[in-house]
Motif scaffolding. Structure first.
Motif, PDB file in Angstrom:
ATOM      1  N   UNK A   1       0.799  -1.221   0.000  1.00  0.00           N
ATOM      2  CA  UNK A   1       0.000   0.000   0.000  1.00  0.00           C
ATOM      3  C   UNK A   1       0.836   1.277   0.000  1.00  0.00           C
ATOM      4  N   UNK A   2       2.147   1.168   0.266  1.00  0.00           N
ATOM      5  CA  UNK A   2       2.980   2.373   0.283  1.00  0.00           C
ATOM      6  C   UNK A   2       3.792   2.550  -0.992  1.00  0.00           C
ATOM      7  N   UNK A   3       3.438   1.805  -2.040  1.00  0.00           N
ATOM      8  CA  UNK A   3       4.143   1.910  -3.312  1.00  0.00           C
ATOM      9  C   UNK A   3       3.526   2.992  -4.197  1.00  0.00           C
ATOM     10  N   UNK A   4       4.333   3.455  -5.180  1.00  0.00           N
ATOM     11  CA  UNK A   4       3.839   4.309  -6.247  1.00  0.00           C
ATOM     12  C   UNK A   4       4.194   3.653  -7.577  1.00  0.00           C
TER      13      UNK A   4
ATOM     14  N   UNK B   1      10.995  -4.652 -10.203  1.00  0.00           N
ATOM     15  CA  UNK B   1      11.999  -3.928  -9.417  1.00  0.00           C
ATOM     16  C   UNK B   1      11.327  -3.030  -8.373  1.00  0.00           C
ATOM     17  N   UNK B   2      11.940  -2.940  -7.192  1.00  0.00           N
ATOM     18  CA  UNK B   2      11.519  -1.992  -6.170  1.00  0.00           C
ATOM     19  C   UNK B   2      12.572  -0.895  -6.112  1.00  0.00           C
ATOM     20  N   UNK B   3      12.230   0.272  -6.640  1.00  0.00           N
ATOM     21  CA  UNK B   3      13.163   1.399  -6.680  1.00  0.00           C
ATOM     22  C   UNK B   3      12.849   2.368  -5.547  1.00  0.00           C
ATOM     23  N   UNK B   4      13.858   3.056  -5.036  1.00  0.00           N
ATOM     24  CA  UNK B   4      13.614   3.970  -3.921  1.00  0.00           C
ATOM     25  C   UNK B   4      12.887   5.231  -4.342  1.00  0.00           C
ATOM     26  N   UNK B   5      12.031   5.716  -3.470  1.00  0.00           N
ATOM     27  CA  UNK B   5      11.367   6.995  -3.666  1.00  0.00           C
ATOM     28  C   UNK B   5      12.429   8.094  -3.812  1.00  0.00           C
ATOM     29  N   UNK B   6      12.192   9.075  -4.680  1.00  0.00           N
ATOM     30  CA  UNK B   6      13.168  10.167  -4.817  1.00  0.00           C
ATOM     31  C   UNK B   6      13.489  10.880  -3.500  1.00  0.00           C
TER      32      UNK B   6
ATOM     33  N   UNK C   1       7.936   2.528  -7.030  1.00  0.00           N
ATOM     34  CA  UNK C   1       8.715   3.412  -6.173  1.00  0.00           C
ATOM     35  C   UNK C   1       8.291   3.162  -4.739  1.00  0.00           C
ATOM     36  N   UNK C   2       9.278   2.906  -3.890  1.00  0.00           N
ATOM     37  CA  UNK C   2       8.966   2.581  -2.505  1.00  0.00           C
ATOM     38  C   UNK C   2       9.444   3.679  -1.569  1.00  0.00           C
ATOM     39  N   UNK C   3       8.502   4.298  -0.902  1.00  0.00           N
ATOM     40  CA  UNK C   3       8.816   5.204   0.182  1.00  0.00           C
ATOM     41  C   UNK C   3       8.619   4.438   1.478  1.00  0.00           C
TER      42      UNK C   3
END
Length: 345
Positions: free
Chosen positions: A101-104, A128-133, A218-220
């Motif tokens: 639920x915290x992905x974009x 892929x799980x990439x980091x939030x900017x 994008x994962x925050x």
């Protein structure tokens, strides 16, 4: 108007399953991003399972105006594995995509996943799980976690590299629903590592694992508690012990691999956590403090290295606890050293 909470009509090609818990703003953001997908809305559905949030989730979500079918299941708090399992069983698509639920997601996220599921295939697709900017604003332990995700993505992107069952993570994965049901789904008795254990069974059942960097999220993170993070490390050590007993032929799920795969200079610290679990906590605290200082000085490599050691010490304390004594530790180490069967990682 949204066709929310409707299961009428033909089954969609894809079902997106999302477990949520006390994150109404984040799950709302993700559902709105899914509304802008290039995949036609009639080709997919979204199944959200609220795992006992403190406030109402179903009402606000079903009030959203979305172009796709949204269904919201509600259960008493039973953990992420139980919530995702309920969601997959409720799904009607032949392919299921699980994310958090915290992905974009980008507008072509769903379409890219589906391209890796041609007719007749039995692929498990790890996106892929990439980091939030904004990763730089997050606590050290969350940036370390993002670093691990990036490192694994780089390793799996090397020509000839092969994704395996023990690589499975639930932040961004798709698979045939029939295969999930066929192997029995998530083991709900596992409080952690239920994703890895499912992956092992799917691979044993004949599924092929693919890493798809193009199908990224994008994962925050809203995790800010170091105490919760360190407790989670302990739990992973405990539950990986269960997974290893369940799959003694799979070297890559054995918790004691961490000791043997760690830098030689770090092994005395890891060993101290096993030999003297309580007495060595001061050492762990010292490593954490040193990592924090290194981070403030801009020494990112040293900060990540120290965080890895701190995590490993608590992880092996968990494995030591679950082993129940030296005989259990010896059995676990022996299973690793024998390296029987499929190494998987």
């Amino acid at each position: 108007m949204s066709p929310s909470d409707s299961s009428a009509g033909p089954a969609p090609r894809l079902s997106v399953v999302i477990a949520t818990y006390n994150r109404l703003p984040l799950i709302t953001r993700l559902l709105q991003q899914l509304a802008g997908q290039t995949l036609p809305p009639e080709d997919f559905e979204v199944v959200v399972v609220d795992d006992g949030s403190a406030t109402d989730v179903k009402g606000p979500l079903l009030a959203l105006k979305l172009p796709y079918t949204l269904r919201v299941e509600v259960q008493q708090n039973a953990g992420a594995a139980a919530a995702r399992h309920r969601g997959v069983l409720a799904a009607r698509g032949t392919t299921v995509l699980v994310t958090d639920d915290d992905m974009q997601v980008a507008s072509d996220f769903l379409a890219r996943h589906l391209t890796h599921h041609p007719p007749g295939s039995r692929n498990v697709v790890l996106g892929r799980i990439s980091p939030d900017p904004e990763i730089g604003e997050m606590p050290l332990f969350e940036r370390w976690y993002a670093h691990l995700n990036n490192r694994m993505a780089e390793e799996l992107s090397v020509p000839g590299a092969k994704a395996r069952g023990n690589h499975l993570y639930t932040g961004n994965v798709s698979f045939p629903r029939a295969d999930y049901v066929g192997v029995g789904g998530f083991d709900k008795t596992l409080g952690q590592s239920e994703d890895v254990e499912l992956g092992v069974r799917l691979e044993k059942a004949g599924c092929a694992f693919l890493f798809a960097p193009d199908a990224y999220v994008l994962h925050g993170s809203d995790h800010v508690s170091f105490e919760k993070w360190i407790r989670r490390a302990h739990r992973y050590g405990m539950f990986d012990t269960h997974v290893s007993v369940k799959h003694p032929d799979v070297k890559g799920v054995n918790p004691w691999r961490l000791f043997f795969e760690t830098n030689l200079l770090s092994r005395p610290l890891l060993a101290s956590a096993v030999v003297a679990p309580e007495a060595s906590r001061k050492l762990t605290e010292a490593v954490v403090k040193a990592s924090t200082v290194a981070d403030k000085l801009g020494l990112t490599g040293a900060a990540f290295a120290g965080t890895s050691v701190a995590y490993g010490m608590e992880y092996l304390r968990g494995a030591r606890t679950e082993a129940g004594g030296w005989r259990g530790v010896a059995k676990g180490v022996a299973r690793y050293l024998q390296g029987r069967g499929n190494p998987q990682g």
